[in-house]
Design an enzyme around this catalytic site. Structure first.
Site, PDB file in Angstrom:
ATOM      1  N   GLU A 117       0.849  -1.193   0.000  1.00 19.49           N
ATOM      2  CA  GLU A 117       0.000   0.000   0.000  1.00 19.49           C
ATOM      3  C   GLU A 117       0.886   1.244   0.000  1.00 19.49           C
ATOM      4  OE1 GLU A 117      -3.514   2.032   2.777  1.00 19.49           O
ATOM      5  OE2 GLU A 117      -2.133   0.589   3.671  1.00 19.49           O
ATOM      6  N   LYS A 166      -8.937   3.619  -2.792  1.00 25.14           N
ATOM      7  CA  LYS A 166      -9.413   3.169  -1.492  1.00 25.14           C
ATOM      8  C   LYS A 166     -10.757   3.823  -1.163  1.00 25.14           C
ATOM      9  CE  LYS A 166      -7.358   2.262   3.068  1.00 25.14           C
ATOM     10  NZ  LYS A 166      -6.137   2.474   3.876  1.00 25.14           N
ATOM     11  N   CYS A 208      -5.646  -2.489   2.698  1.00 17.20           N
ATOM     12  CA  CYS A 208      -5.472  -2.366   4.152  1.00 17.20           C
ATOM     13  C   CYS A 208      -6.787  -2.655   4.887  1.00 17.20           C
ATOM     14  CB  CYS A 208      -4.906  -0.995   4.501  1.00 17.20           C
ATOM     15  SG  CYS A 208      -4.078  -0.938   6.113  1.00 17.20           S
TER      16      CYS A 208
END
Length: 410
Positions: free
Chosen positions: A46, A167, A205
């Protein structure tokens, strides 16, 4: 060695370098090393390009900001990459138009003096994938308009970029610096490698802790679930095994291994200096574990860090009984005497929850591999298909705004 019926998956735990060109150079090195070991797909962490600003507050508290925090954010913004995409509705970007180079400045005619979209990062990633022959999935910090997005790109060595994730929900203080991406970017991508169809999707994540987001990926019939992260906790490994069993898919995770305390006066490519966590690291006992032939994790009792350093015993970087699993490093395993701001923990897990490679703790140089048979995903669906026969979709209805959940083909 991989056979014609298997795919070699690879992941690693490298740290962001001092600039975007340096990070891209490292990606090229990792991709070519993976290629020399006959890897087909390589996942990187990430925010790998642009940097994960662990420990940074950007001078923000409830009801207050600081001039230094504004300056820090400006540097971080400047260090993010411009892929030539738009903001789009709700942070969706331009979607297929961006992927297919249909935006103004993306076509070939733009090379004759017209303004070109982006800063060249997209083109460099495509070049690295093409030169190495490895399918890359890379986390990065993307700027579009006046906002930053935590994103990941799928880079095919033959066709270039096939898609991009943004995200959906930044975690905690990340929301101060990263905008929310649209759920439309959750669309999985499909490719053929060695005659095998691979349907892959990224959850970034702590998106992996969102059950409905996971379901949106399972519903698309993914058999490769990719989880770039910044989570270095031992509990992350349990989540990855749960996702693998739940989705009956291979799961690959990648997290940076970040060493020591950087020079407090340095700011690298907009990446704020990291806090000194050495005291916390020294006070925390490192958890060590191995895996038996059934994939069960056995936690080993270990002394405190001071004795670990004296004994010189590093945490293991491989697990599982698969004889095809291996780890390679450029300069050997990292010393246990090094303090770590982030411990890494990259891993590869089977559809039955077996840990095939990793967790790769405290090793920022190695690449871990696993040769896998994607028919295991089908075998596992004999008794559970979370988005199909096991879902009771006659009773439970599921939809995602802006996302086509029609399953990809086998």
């Amino acid at each position: 060695m991989a056979s014609p019926s298997t795919i070699r998956l690879a992941t690693a735990s490298p740290a962001t370098q001092s600039s975007t060109p340096a990070t891209l150079k490292l990606i090229s090195s990792l991709a070519h090393r993976a290629a020399s070991s006959r890897a087909d797909i390589l996942l990187l962490p990430e925010a790998f390009i642009g940097g994960y600003p662990r420990g940074s507050s950007f001078g923000a508290v409830v009801g207050g900001r600081t001039p230094q925090g504004y300056d820090e954010y400006a540097r971080y913004f400047e260090g993010a990459v411009d892929l030539g995409d738009t903001v789009g509705d709700g942070g969706a970007g331009a979607g297929p138009r961006w992927v297919n180079r249909q935006l103004p400045g993306q076509d070939a005619a733009a090379a004759d003096g017209a303004e070109v979209r982006g800063d060249g990062t997209r083109e460099e990633l495509e070049r690295i994938a093409a030169d190495s022959g490895v399918f890359l999935v890379v986390g990065l910090v993307e700027k579009a308009g006046g906002s930053l997005y935590c994103a990941a790109v799928y880079v095919c060595p033959k066709k270039g970029i096939l898609g991009k994730r943004r995200k959906v929900m930044p975690t905690g203080s990340e929301r101060l610096i990263w905008a929310q991406g649209s759920p439309a970017t959750l669309r999985a991508v499909s490719t053929i490698i060695r005659g095998i169809r691979i349907n892959m999707a990224v959850a970034i994540c702590w998106e992996n802790y969102m059950p409905l987001l996971r379901q949106s990926l399972y519903a698309q019939n993914v058999n490769l679930y990719l989880a770039p992260t910044a989570d270095q906790r031992d509990t992350w490994m349990g989540l990855m095994r749960t996702v693998a069993v739940e989705g009956r898919c291979f799961v690959v995770s990648s997290n940076m291994g970040v060493r020591g305390k950087p020079d407090a006066s340095a700011v690298h490519d907009g990446v704020a200096p990291l806090p000194d966590l050495s005291r916390q690291t020294q006070q925390r006992r490192r958890r060590k574990s191995v895996f038996d032939e059934d994939g069960n994790e056995i936690v080993l009792c270990c002394p405190d860090d001071a004795k670990d350093a004296q004994d010189g015993a590093p945490a293991p970087t491989n697990g599982g009984a698969d004889s095809n699993v291996k780890s390679t490093t450029a300069a050997g395993a990292a010393s246990s005497e090094v303090s770590w701001v982030c411990r890494g923990g990259s891993s590869i897990v089977s559809p039955f929850g077996e840990v095939l490679a990793g967790p790769q703790w405290e090793d920022d140089e190695g690449i871990i591999y696993a040769d896998v048979d994607f028919r295991d995903c089908i075998r596992g669906r004999l008794d559970i298909d979370t988005a199909g026969s096991y879902s009771r979709n006659d009773s439970f209805k599921f939809s995602v705004e802006g996302l086509d959940l029609d399953p990809l083909p086998y």
